[in-house]
Design a protein around this motif. Structure first.
Motif: not given
Length: 243
Positions: A11-28
């Motif tokens: 429940e504590e986690e559900l109250r937190k915000g989420y900052a979306q990451g934008d790291r580049e990742v391998p094509g696989i």
């Protein structure tokens, strides 16, 4: 008490915000997401495990498990089972940059209570192993990826001074099938460090996406391999708002 703590932490986690990451990742990794139809940036994941068992000593304990992950990173698993007919519950958690493994019989007899730096690293590398299950972890700022060949990628994860890494293997169709690491400690062997792997044995079509179903986890010990977990993901739900 462990079930209550599980709910409070979630429940504590559900109250937190989420900052979306934008790291580049391998094509696989992108191929895997496309093949499975998974959302790239879910803010959380709830899984219900069924038909599962965990090794305790020389025997197996049949368990039901409720698991909640977020990309903060956070992971909590509430375990409910019976060992030799005795009710057992447990909590396997990584929260606020620390890992814990607590197992109790009859709600109050302590069978395990592990913490400290080895558990921090072990719990963090377990989160890394499940990145394909919660795709937002693939793009998180604290993960790094390096393509080894057309079927394998190496990954590192860091959180407040703790770091761990491992290798992901995908089959020729692009499905995640194995994770291997040497950065995990074995609580049943006096917190010794041994190679550890997770294998996905099958996939299921949920009607909305293709998702791992049957999974195993194995310790690779000097005397031979020791399989200590076998389970089936009965349900997986992204972006829940409440338990």
């Amino acid at each position: 008490m462990l079930g209550k703590r599980f709910r409070m932490e979630v429940e504590e986690e559900l109250r937190k915000g989420y900052a979306q990451g934008d790291r580049e990742v391998p094509g696989i990794l992108l191929r895997y997401l496309d093949l499975c139809g998974l959302p790239p940036h879910p803010r959380n994941l709830l899984m219900r495990w069924a038909d599962s068992r965990i090794r305790r000593g020389s025997g197996w304990m049949d368990v039901d498990m409720l698991q909640f992950n977020t990309p903060t990173p956070f992971r909590s698993v509430y375990i409910n089972g019976r060992l030799f007919g005795i009710p057992v519950d447990g909590l396997d958690i990584y929260s606020r940059s620390h890992g814990e493994m607590i197992i109790r019989a009859l709600k109050f007899l302590k069978l395990a209570d592990e913490g400290g730096a080895p558990m921090d690293q072990s719990a963090l590398v377990t989160i890394l192993s499940e990145a394909p299950l919660l795709p937002s972890l693939l793009f998180a700022e604290y993960t790094e990826w390096s393509e080894l060949d057309e079927n394998m990628v190496e990954a590192r994860i860091r959180d407040h001074g703790t770091a761990a890494g491992g290798i992901f293997t995908f089959d020729d169709r692009g499905r995640f099938i194995k994770f291997y690491t040497e950065d995990k400690y074995c609580a049943e062997f006096n917190m010794e460090q041994h190679p550890w792997s997770v294998e996905v044995l099958s996939y299921q079509d949920t009607g909305g996406f293709l998702y791992p179903s049957e999974c195993t986890a194995t310790w690779h010990l000097p005397d031979g391999d020791l399989k200590y977990f076998h389970g089936r993901i009965g349900e997986a739900e992204f972006n829940i708002n409440t338990l």
